[in-house]
Motif scaffolding. Structure first.
Motif, PDB file in Angstrom:
ATOM      1  N   MET A   1       0.852  -1.167   0.000  1.00  8.51           N
ATOM      2  CA  MET A   1       0.000   0.000   0.000  1.00  8.51           C
ATOM      3  C   MET A   1       0.903   1.237   0.000  1.00  8.51           C
ATOM      4  SD  MET A   1      -2.839   1.193   2.851  1.00  8.51           S
ATOM      5  CE  MET A   1      -3.644  -0.374   2.746  1.00  8.51           C
ATOM      6  N   MET A   2       0.563   2.186  -0.822  1.00 11.60           N
ATOM      7  CA  MET A   2       1.339   3.415  -0.894  1.00 11.60           C
ATOM      8  C   MET A   2       1.073   4.288   0.332  1.00 11.60           C
ATOM      9  SD  MET A   2       1.000   4.338  -4.908  1.00 11.60           S
ATOM     10  CE  MET A   2       2.066   5.741  -4.757  1.00 11.60           C
ATOM     11  N   LYS A   3       2.025   5.149   0.627  1.00 14.99           N
ATOM     12  CA  LYS A   3       1.951   6.000   1.812  1.00 14.99           C
ATOM     13  C   LYS A   3       0.684   6.860   1.808  1.00 14.99           C
ATOM     14  CE  LYS A   3       4.767   9.230   4.424  1.00 14.99           C
ATOM     15  NZ  LYS A   3       6.064   9.904   4.525  1.00 14.99           N
ATOM     16  N   LEU A   4       0.337   7.436   0.659  1.00 14.30           N
ATOM     17  CA  LEU A   4      -0.855   8.288   0.602  1.00 14.30           C
ATOM     18  C   LEU A   4      -2.144   7.492   0.773  1.00 14.30           C
ATOM     19  CD1 LEU A   4       0.093  10.861  -2.174  1.00 14.30           C
ATOM     20  CD2 LEU A   4      -0.001  11.213   0.297  1.00 14.30           C
ATOM     21  N   GLU A   5      -2.164   6.275   0.255  1.00 16.20           N
ATOM     22  CA  GLU A   5      -3.326   5.409   0.460  1.00 16.20           C
ATOM     23  C   GLU A   5      -3.499   5.086   1.939  1.00 16.20           C
ATOM     24  OE1 GLU A   5      -4.161   2.121  -2.587  1.00 16.20           O
ATOM     25  OE2 GLU A   5      -2.008   2.560  -2.781  1.00 16.20           O
ATOM     26  N   TYR A   6      -2.389   4.740   2.578  1.00 15.55           N
ATOM     27  CA  TYR A   6      -2.420   4.430   4.008  1.00 15.55           C
ATOM     28  C   TYR A   6      -2.898   5.642   4.795  1.00 15.55           C
ATOM     29  CZ  TYR A   6      -0.908   3.428   8.741  1.00 15.55           C
ATOM     30  OH  TYR A   6      -0.885   3.253  10.096  1.00 15.55           O
ATOM     31  N   LEU A   7      -2.366   6.810   4.460  1.00 13.55           N
ATOM     32  CA  LEU A   7      -2.748   8.032   5.153  1.00 13.55           C
ATOM     33  C   LEU A   7      -4.234   8.320   4.973  1.00 13.55           C
ATOM     34  CD1 LEU A   7      -1.793  10.402   6.838  1.00 13.55           C
ATOM     35  CD2 LEU A   7      -1.180  11.570   4.720  1.00 13.55           C
ATOM     36  N   SER A   8      -4.753   8.102   3.788  1.00 12.12           N
ATOM     37  CA  SER A   8      -6.177   8.312   3.522  1.00 12.12           C
ATOM     38  C   SER A   8      -7.044   7.370   4.360  1.00 12.12           C
ATOM     39  CB  SER A   8      -6.459   8.110   2.033  1.00 12.12           C
ATOM     40  OG  SER A   8      -7.814   8.284   1.761  1.00 12.12           O
ATOM     41  N   LEU A   9      -6.644   6.102   4.425  1.00 10.20           N
ATOM     42  CA  LEU A   9      -7.388   5.132   5.239  1.00 10.20           C
ATOM     43  C   LEU A   9      -7.296   5.469   6.717  1.00 10.20           C
ATOM     44  CD1 LEU A   9      -6.452   1.806   3.421  1.00 10.20           C
ATOM     45  CD2 LEU A   9      -8.668   2.982   3.403  1.00 10.20           C
ATOM     46  N   LEU A  10      -6.123   5.921   7.145  1.00  8.38           N
ATOM     47  CA  LEU A  10      -5.925   6.316   8.538  1.00  8.38           C
ATOM     48  C   LEU A  10      -6.823   7.500   8.897  1.00  8.38           C
ATOM     49  CD1 LEU A  10      -4.266   5.915  11.151  1.00  8.38           C
ATOM     50  CD2 LEU A  10      -2.570   7.477  10.171  1.00  8.38           C
TER      51      LEU A  10
ATOM     52  N   ASN B   1      -4.926   7.767  19.573  1.00 10.49           N
ATOM     53  CA  ASN B   1      -3.845   6.963  19.005  1.00 10.49           C
ATOM     54  C   ASN B   1      -3.792   7.064  17.486  1.00 10.49           C
ATOM     55  OD1 ASN B   1      -2.862   6.067  21.467  1.00 10.49           O
ATOM     56  ND2 ASN B   1      -4.217   4.295  21.498  1.00 10.49           N
ATOM     57  N   LEU B   2      -4.954   7.099  16.857  1.00 11.71           N
ATOM     58  CA  LEU B   2      -5.002   7.270  15.405  1.00 11.71           C
ATOM     59  C   LEU B   2      -4.491   8.654  15.010  1.00 11.71           C
ATOM     60  CD1 LEU B   2      -8.448   5.576  14.698  1.00 11.71           C
ATOM     61  CD2 LEU B   2      -6.200   4.737  13.946  1.00 11.71           C
ATOM     62  N   HIS B   3      -4.838   9.655  15.816  1.00 12.55           N
ATOM     63  CA  HIS B   3      -4.349  11.000  15.552  1.00 12.55           C
ATOM     64  C   HIS B   3      -2.829  11.046  15.692  1.00 12.55           C
ATOM     65  CE1 HIS B   3      -4.120  15.487  16.375  1.00 12.55           C
ATOM     66  NE2 HIS B   3      -4.667  15.389  15.182  1.00 12.55           N
TER      67      HIS B   3
ATOM     68  N   LEU C   1      -0.283  12.304  12.915  1.00 14.07           N
ATOM     69  CA  LEU C   1       0.686  13.378  13.151  1.00 14.07           C
ATOM     70  C   LEU C   1       2.100  12.977  12.751  1.00 14.07           C
ATOM     71  CD1 LEU C   1      -0.397  14.835  16.606  1.00 14.07           C
ATOM     72  CD2 LEU C   1      -0.469  16.005  14.400  1.00 14.07           C
ATOM     73  N   THR C   2       2.433  11.701  12.932  1.00 13.52           N
ATOM     74  CA  THR C   2       3.792  11.271  12.613  1.00 13.52           C
ATOM     75  C   THR C   2       4.111  11.403  11.127  1.00 13.52           C
ATOM     76  OG1 THR C   2       3.173   8.939  12.424  1.00 13.52           O
ATOM     77  CG2 THR C   2       3.936   9.703  14.586  1.00 13.52           C
TER      78      THR C   2
ATOM     79  N   LYS D   1       5.106  13.512  22.622  1.00 12.53           N
ATOM     80  CA  LYS D   1       3.868  13.316  23.370  1.00 12.53           C
ATOM     81  C   LYS D   1       3.414  14.597  24.061  1.00 12.53           C
ATOM     82  CE  LYS D   1       1.713  10.415  26.939  1.00 12.53           C
ATOM     83  NZ  LYS D   1       0.577  11.258  26.958  1.00 12.53           N
ATOM     84  N   GLU D   2       4.350  15.347  24.616  1.00  9.60           N
ATOM     85  CA  GLU D   2       3.980  16.584  25.310  1.00  9.60           C
ATOM     86  C   GLU D   2       3.368  17.593  24.338  1.00  9.60           C
ATOM     87  OE1 GLU D   2       7.027  15.035  25.728  1.00  9.60           O
ATOM     88  OE2 GLU D   2       6.407  14.158  27.637  1.00  9.60           O
ATOM     89  N   ALA D   3       3.922  17.683  23.144  1.00 11.38           N
ATOM     90  CA  ALA D   3       3.352  18.597  22.143  1.00 11.38           C
ATOM     91  C   ALA D   3       1.964  18.127  21.717  1.00 11.38           C
ATOM     92  CB  ALA D   3       4.281  18.696  20.936  1.00 11.38           C
ATOM     93  N   HIS D   4       1.801  16.814  21.549  1.00 10.60           N
ATOM     94  CA  HIS D   4       0.488  16.276  21.181  1.00 10.60           C
ATOM     95  C   HIS D   4      -0.520  16.550  22.294  1.00 10.60           C
ATOM     96  CE1 HIS D   4      -1.953  12.594  19.574  1.00 10.60           C
ATOM     97  NE2 HIS D   4      -2.528  13.732  19.291  1.00 10.60           N
ATOM     98  N   ASP D   5      -0.109  16.300  23.534  1.00  9.68           N
ATOM     99  CA  ASP D   5      -0.982  16.590  24.669  1.00  9.68           C
ATOM    100  C   ASP D   5      -1.302  18.073  24.731  1.00  9.68           C
ATOM    101  OD1 ASP D   5      -0.940  13.927  25.344  1.00  9.68           O
ATOM    102  OD2 ASP D   5       0.511  14.173  26.971  1.00  9.68           O
ATOM    103  N   GLY D   6      -0.335  18.904  24.343  1.00  9.37           N
ATOM    104  CA  GLY D   6      -0.547  20.350  24.348  1.00  9.37           C
ATOM    105  C   GLY D   6      -1.641  20.783  23.382  1.00  9.37           C
TER     106      GLY D   6
END
Length: 79
Positions: free
Chosen positions: A1-10, A37-39, A43-44, A52-57
């Protein structure tokens, strides 16, 4: 699966889970945690180094709601 396909499904899974989590109304519940967790996975793709601290922020910021709405509407209009 291509990266963009995976990102779209995610993204699709994230927004579906987020919608269900909002309906459940429990921010500490299983669906809310799954959405977080999906977010994190999403984000990655855009952050060089996940922090994690930035995500929590994001959650602590008053504009987080608009962050989610922005991506939700982007998702609706793209699909």
């Amino acid at each position: 699966m291509m990266k963009l396909e995976y990102l779209s499904l995610l993204e699709k899974e994230f927004f579906e889970t987020l919608e269900e989590a909002f309906k459940a109304g429990d921010p500490a519940g299983e669906l809310a945690q799954k959405a977080a967790n999906l977010h994190k996975k999403w984000l990655t793709f855009y952050w060089d180094n996940y922090n994690k601290e930035a995500h929590d922020g994001l959650v602590q910021r008053k504009y987080y709601f608009f962050h989610i709405l922005f991506y939700f509407f982007c998702f609706i209009f793209i699909i």
